[in-house]
Design a protein around this motif. Structure first.
Motif, mmCIF file in Angstrom:
data_model
loop_
_atom_site.group_PDB
_atom_site.id
_atom_site.type_symbol
_atom_site.label_atom_id
_atom_site.label_comp_id
_atom_site.label_asym_id
_atom_site.label_seq_id
_atom_site.Cartn_x
_atom_site.Cartn_y
_atom_site.Cartn_z
ATOM 1 N N THR A 145 143.629 -37.078 131.242
ATOM 2 C CA THR A 145 143.103 -36.222 132.302
ATOM 3 C C THR A 145 141.887 -35.446 131.801
ATOM 4 N N ILE A 146 141.971 -34.909 130.594
ATOM 5 C CA ILE A 146 140.848 -34.162 130.019
ATOM 6 C C ILE A 146 139.632 -35.074 129.860
ATOM 7 N N ALA A 147 139.853 -36.302 129.408
ATOM 8 C CA ALA A 147 138.743 -37.236 129.195
ATOM 9 C C ALA A 147 138.027 -37.544 130.508
ATOM 10 N N ASP A 148 138.794 -37.722 131.588
ATOM 11 C CA ASP A 148 138.165 -38.054 132.872
ATOM 12 C C ASP A 148 137.377 -36.863 133.417
ATOM 13 N N ILE A 149 137.947 -35.673 133.337
ATOM 14 C CA ILE A 149 137.239 -34.480 133.814
ATOM 15 C C ILE A 149 135.969 -34.273 132.998
ATOM 16 N N THR A 150 136.047 -34.449 131.681
ATOM 17 C CA THR A 150 134.901 -34.216 130.806
ATOM 18 C C THR A 150 133.766 -35.176 131.087
ATOM 19 N N GLN A 151 134.093 -36.461 131.251
ATOM 20 C CA GLN A 151 133.019 -37.433 131.507
ATOM 21 C C GLN A 151 132.391 -37.216 132.884
ATOM 22 N N ALA A 152 133.194 -36.799 133.860
ATOM 23 C CA ALA A 152 132.656 -36.532 135.191
ATOM 24 C C ALA A 152 131.746 -35.297 135.186
ATOM 25 N N LEU A 153 132.093 -34.297 134.372
ATOM 26 C CA LEU A 153 131.230 -33.121 134.237
ATOM 27 C C LEU A 153 129.889 -33.493 133.624
ATOM 28 N N GLU A 154 129.912 -34.377 132.640
ATOM 29 C CA GLU A 154 128.676 -34.797 131.994
ATOM 30 C C GLU A 154 127.774 -35.562 132.966
ATOM 31 N N LYS A 155 128.363 -36.422 133.775
ATOM 32 C CA LYS A 155 127.590 -37.220 134.720
ATOM 33 C C LYS A 155 127.042 -36.403 135.889
ATOM 34 N N SER A 156 127.721 -35.308 136.203
ATOM 35 C CA SER A 156 127.301 -34.523 137.370
ATOM 36 C C SER A 156 126.425 -33.338 137.016
ATOM 37 N N SER A 157 126.181 -33.128 135.721
ATOM 38 C CA SER A 157 125.353 -32.000 135.318
ATOM 39 C C SER A 157 123.923 -32.190 135.796
ATOM 40 N N LEU A 158 123.301 -31.140 136.264
ATOM 41 C CA LEU A 158 121.947 -31.218 136.821
ATOM 42 C C LEU A 158 120.917 -30.656 135.847
#
Length: 393
Positions: free
Chosen positions: A380-393
């Motif tokens: 769960t942590i890995a998925d949230i972390t990668q999604a945060l990286e991809k959505s950073s502006l």
């Protein structure tokens, strides 16, 4: 047994009376009505002189078993089960409030509850005042001669504010008000509002009570005199729980304790991990030491619950990108599932509120709510972390 069983044990061991088949697991009672051997028995049942079942809209063994378990868990005198969580909230208000009455409601509540209070109560001549969650002076100032009920959630949805139940219980008693608490996020295993003076407790059983995203349901438990009025209201208006859903939910309660332990452990680990993430402004979880009401949460809750929230940098657009970037977490309008769920309240559950209304209750454009499931927490942590990286502006 001579020793009174723990509520967790009662949630497993309370069962409807066995049939002649001596079943170990309660069977389904999928019947709309129940028969009588003679006219006198039917008359007595309709006159409330017996507890015989009449019609499944208001009396069914599966529903009765579920209610009995919820009363044991919450420490309540009586209860009534409804078709959904919102029908439980609706019935707990409309069964007891009349034209000319006044409701004091926390401003931080679920979107549909907010709409019901602000849009529909007034149509029936019921006044309402919204009060910030932890502004004690505002709660006192909201009291009117015609005030009758206090309604709140704690922790609140979705920003996880924690209200002091001890204080609000004393406040309600001082002013002679019915205290009605939505305990959905905490469940009775983490928090028992009745122990702090609540008169009614409502749940969306669709959430942690079911715990697997299968059925809808709601329940109201509390003082017997209040539940009697709610029962009569629901008996005649019909927002009742189906026997099948009650059967599912009753079985779900047997595993609630072990499920909530895992949900809470996972949620705390995720919250602690996200604190240092450069793509978020803040993270909030009741048992995280930086939470504004951490001390209150520790006083009245056994664990912090299965929901956390955080503010993603980049606002509304970043919030949407985050949802799109998730690979494992579900994007759906629910919480309390075995599967972890992410939602973006500003564009979903609270999207019908104005920008000002959302901000007034702490729902910022980049607020993300995570309902933590039972997966391995590292995944769960890995998925949230990668999604945060991809959505950073």
């Amino acid at each position: 047994m001579s020793k009174k069983l723990d509520p967790v044990t009662q949630a497993i061991r309370i069962q409807s009376q066995k049939t002649q088949q001596q079943e170990h697991s309660t069977p389904l009672y999928l019947t709309s009505s129940f028969t009588f051997d003679e006219a006198e028995a039917m008359r007595a049942a309709f006159a409330d002189e017996t507890d015989d079942n009449i019609y499944s809209r208001f009396s069914n063994p599966n529903v009765d078993e579920f209610i009995a378990k919820m009363c044991a868990l919450e420490g309540a005198d009586a209860g009534f089960a409804t078709s959904t969580g919102m029908s439980a909230i609706f019935s707990s208000m409309f069964a007891l409030l009349s034209k000319g009455d006044h409701l004091i409601c926390c401003s931080s509540v679920f979107g549909s509850t907010f709409t019901m209070v602000t849009k529909y109560l007034s149509r029936f001549g019921i006044e309402s005042t919204l009060v910030p969650a932890n502004d004690n002076a505002a709660w006192e100032a909201a009291v009117k001669p015609n005030s009758k009920m206090v309604y709140l959630e704690t922790p609140t949805n979705p920003q996880l504010e924690v209200l002091d139940l001890e204080w609000i219980g004393q406040f309600s008693k001082k002013h002679g008000l019915i205290l009605n608490v939505d305990n959905c996020f905490a469940t009775p295993l983490l928090q028992r509002p009745i122990d702090f003076g609540a008169d009614l407790v409502v749940h969306s059983a669709t959430k942690w009570i079911d715990g697997q995203g299968r059925v809808l349901g709601g329940v109201i438990v509390g003082r017997a005199d209040l539940i009697k009025d709610i029962y009569l209201f629901c008996r005649n208006t019909g927002p009742s729980m189906s026997p099948f859903n009650a059967w599912v939910l009753s079985k779900s309660l047997e595993t609630l304790d072990v499920r909530m332990q895992r949900h809470c452990d996972n949620a705390l680990k995720i919250a602690e991990t996200l604190q240092g993430n450069p793509n978020i402004s803040w993270v909030k979880y009741p048992f995280l030491k930086g939470h504004p009401q951490y001390d209150i949460a520790k006083k009245q809750m056994k664990l912090g619950g299965g929901v956390l929230c955080f503010e993603i940098k980049g606002g509304l657009e970043a919030g949407r990108k985050f949802l799109d970037a998730l690979e494992m977490l579900s994007v759906t309008a629910n919480l309390g599932d075995t599967r972890s769920i992410a939602s973006h309240p500003a564009s979903t559950t609270h999207s019908r509120l104005s920008d000002a209304e959302r901000l007034s209750v702490g729902i910022t454009p980049g607020l993300i709510r995570i309902s933590v499931g039972l997966e391995k927490v590292e995944d769960t942590i890995a998925d949230i972390t990668q999604a945060l990286e991809k959505s950073s502006l």
